[in-house]
Design a protein around this motif. Sequence first.
Motif: not given
Length: 182
Positions: A66-80
């Motif tokens: 879950d944490l890896d998925a959360l981080l990957a999603e936000d890192e791919a999105a860029g600006d959070v």
Amino acid sequence: MARPRTSRTRERIQEAALELFAEQGVRQTSLRQIADRLSLTKPALYYHFASREELVASLLQPLTDDLDALLAEDEAAGDVDARELLGRYFDVSYRHRAVTGLMLRDLPTLSEFGVVERIVDWRRRLTTLLVGPDADVAARARAIVALGGLGDCLVLLADTPVDELRTAALDAACAALGHPAG
């Protein structure tokens, strides 16, 4: 129909193991004690988990995923948005609070599973998402305080209703970052 029962038995073993690990520690809990708590034979437990290490890994894996998925999603999105990111981090941590609590109580034993390195990596990545890769020491320190405080709230204020806890923890984490509450 046998498969759902097998799956439920596996879940029951994980639940009992988590309880015993929290009470006694990972090293002090034997597979025999877990089997006894559930009135299972040791071979029945071994059918689901070949070792205590495999059982512990099965408890850690959902949090890791879950944490890896959360981080990957936000890192791919860029600006959070910091509050949204902290909210998602809170939600994942809350969902896995029993495992998080175990990690805090038995970190030396769980370090054998690479937990310490994973936590440090998650915190570095979260800090970068919150304040950027070129942030100064003060900004990174505020992000670290925000993340650590958020996690501590889950453990130290565990009896607080989740909605109240989430709002208070997010407000405090945002304040640590210098962002307005709410």
